[in-house]
Design a protein around this motif. Structure first.
Motif, PDB file in Angstrom:
ATOM      1  N   THR A  96       0.812  -1.217   0.000  1.00  0.00           N
ATOM      2  CA  THR A  96       0.000   0.000   0.000  1.00  0.00           C
ATOM      3  C   THR A  96       0.848   1.271   0.000  1.00  0.00           C
ATOM      4  O   THR A  96       0.302   2.367  -0.052  1.00  0.00           O
ATOM      5  CB  THR A  96      -0.969   0.017   1.200  1.00  0.00           C
ATOM      6  N   GLY A  97       2.154   1.127   0.017  1.00  0.00           N
ATOM      7  CA  GLY A  97       3.057   2.288  -0.072  1.00  0.00           C
ATOM      8  C   GLY A  97       3.486   2.567  -1.501  1.00  0.00           C
ATOM      9  O   GLY A  97       4.339   3.424  -1.748  1.00  0.00           O
ATOM     10  N   ALA A  98       2.891   1.841  -2.469  1.00  0.00           N
ATOM     11  CA  ALA A  98       3.235   2.036  -3.883  1.00  0.00           C
ATOM     12  C   ALA A  98       2.001   1.780  -4.732  1.00  0.00           C
ATOM     13  O   ALA A  98       1.055   1.125  -4.295  1.00  0.00           O
ATOM     14  CB  ALA A  98       4.368   1.097  -4.293  1.00  0.00           C
ATOM     15  N   THR A  99       2.018   2.298  -5.936  1.00  0.00           N
ATOM     16  CA  THR A  99       0.862   2.178  -6.830  1.00  0.00           C
ATOM     17  C   THR A  99       1.321   1.811  -8.231  1.00  0.00           C
ATOM     18  O   THR A  99       2.228   2.446  -8.778  1.00  0.00           O
ATOM     19  CB  THR A  99       0.082   3.518  -6.874  1.00  0.00           C
ATOM     20  N   TYR A 100       0.670   0.765  -8.788  1.00  0.00           N
ATOM     21  CA  TYR A 100       0.865   0.440 -10.199  1.00  0.00           C
ATOM     22  C   TYR A 100       0.082   1.458 -11.019  1.00  0.00           C
ATOM     23  O   TYR A 100      -1.040   1.821 -10.664  1.00  0.00           O
ATOM     24  CB  TYR A 100       0.317  -0.947 -10.541  1.00  0.00           C
ATOM     25  N   VAL A 101       0.652   1.888 -12.142  1.00  0.00           N
ATOM     26  CA  VAL A 101      -0.010   2.857 -13.010  1.00  0.00           C
ATOM     27  C   VAL A 101       0.023   2.319 -14.438  1.00  0.00           C
ATOM     28  O   VAL A 101       1.070   1.866 -14.906  1.00  0.00           O
ATOM     29  CB  VAL A 101       0.705   4.235 -12.954  1.00  0.00           C
ATOM     30  N   LEU A 102      -1.120   2.376 -15.103  1.00  0.00           N
ATOM     31  CA  LEU A 102      -1.210   1.977 -16.506  1.00  0.00           C
ATOM     32  C   LEU A 102      -1.453   3.227 -17.339  1.00  0.00           C
ATOM     33  O   LEU A 102      -2.430   3.941 -17.117  1.00  0.00           O
ATOM     34  CB  LEU A 102      -2.362   0.982 -16.712  1.00  0.00           C
ATOM     35  N   LEU A 103      -0.546   3.493 -18.274  1.00  0.00           N
ATOM     36  CA  LEU A 103      -0.690   4.655 -19.162  1.00  0.00           C
ATOM     37  C   LEU A 103      -1.378   4.254 -20.457  1.00  0.00           C
ATOM     38  O   LEU A 103      -1.309   3.096 -20.882  1.00  0.00           O
ATOM     39  CB  LEU A 103       0.684   5.242 -19.506  1.00  0.00           C
ATOM     40  N   ARG A 104      -1.984   5.222 -21.099  1.00  0.00           N
ATOM     41  CA  ARG A 104      -2.584   4.959 -22.402  1.00  0.00           C
ATOM     42  C   ARG A 104      -1.467   4.792 -23.433  1.00  0.00           C
ATOM     43  O   ARG A 104      -0.332   5.227 -23.212  1.00  0.00           O
ATOM     44  CB  ARG A 104      -3.570   6.044 -22.794  1.00  0.00           C
ATOM     45  N   LYS A 105      -1.815   4.177 -24.549  1.00  0.00           N
ATOM     46  CA  LYS A 105      -0.842   3.970 -25.617  1.00  0.00           C
ATOM     47  C   LYS A 105      -0.584   5.276 -26.339  1.00  0.00           C
ATOM     48  O   LYS A 105      -1.481   6.118 -26.484  1.00  0.00           O
ATOM     49  CB  LYS A 105      -1.369   2.954 -26.637  1.00  0.00           C
TER      50      LYS A 105
END
Length: 186
Positions: free
Chosen positions: A163-172
């Motif tokens: 919970t001290g980090a976050t995965y992030v998905l960017l758009r293409k």
């Protein structure tokens, strides 16, 4: 002015003599400006730079607890893609660590990180904000909502910071979208 005031004034000014007439102009000698003066002059002359960072730094953001699991997907993200992100199944292509960073500096760093990653075709990122009191985490979640480049995010799995980090998905990027359409005939 009364007669008494006038006579008092004339008595005080009795020894004053006019300056001799001269054709020469004397200008005061100026020393060369020091570095601080030059910097102030440059700042006064320079046009103010417009902040191109769309991420805001409000006084208050929705509070997120340090141990809260967070995540959201924006419109258009398939459930299977979001599930893989939540489970940490995507390879992390870039990381940003915000430990010991002020929120003001973090705002700039997050924007630059997202923009740089997008330009280089990176899609899956990890932002480590720490748990602390949840303040930085709350700001990062606020920025994820604001960032047009972000499609989805979720709290990381324990090996990646929990919970001290976050995965992030960017758009293409447009080029990646075009290549996908060509490859799959879409």
């Amino acid at each position: 002015m009364s007669k008494q005031e006038l006579s008092l004034f004339q008595a005080e000014m009795s020894d004053v003599r006019p300056l001799p007439a001269s054709d020469q102009i004397e200008s005061p000698r100026r020393s060369r400006p020091d570095l601080a003066q030059l910097a102030r002059r440059d700042a006064a002359i320079a046009r103010p730079q417009r902040d191109s960072n769309p991420l805001t730094l409000p006084d208050a953001v929705p509070e997120v607890g340090p141990l809260d699991i967070v995540g959201e997907k924006k419109n258009g993200v398939q459930e299977g893609v979001y599930r893989k992100l939540r489970l940490g199944k995507y390879e992390i292509q870039a990381r940003l660590d915000l430990h010991r960073i002020t929120t003001r500096d973090a705002r700039v760093m997050v924007h630059d990180f997202l923009t740089h990653s997008f330009r280089h075709g990176l899609r899956t990122l990890l932002i480590t904000h720490g748990k602390g009191n949840g303040r930085m985490k709350s700001h990062v979640m606020h920025w994820m909502l604001e960032a047009d480049l972000v499609l989805a995010w979720h709290s990381a799995k324990p090996p990646h910071g929990g919970t001290g980090a976050t995965y992030v998905l960017l758009r293409k990027s447009p080029d990646d979208s075009r290549r996908t359409r060509e490859e799959y005939g879409g």
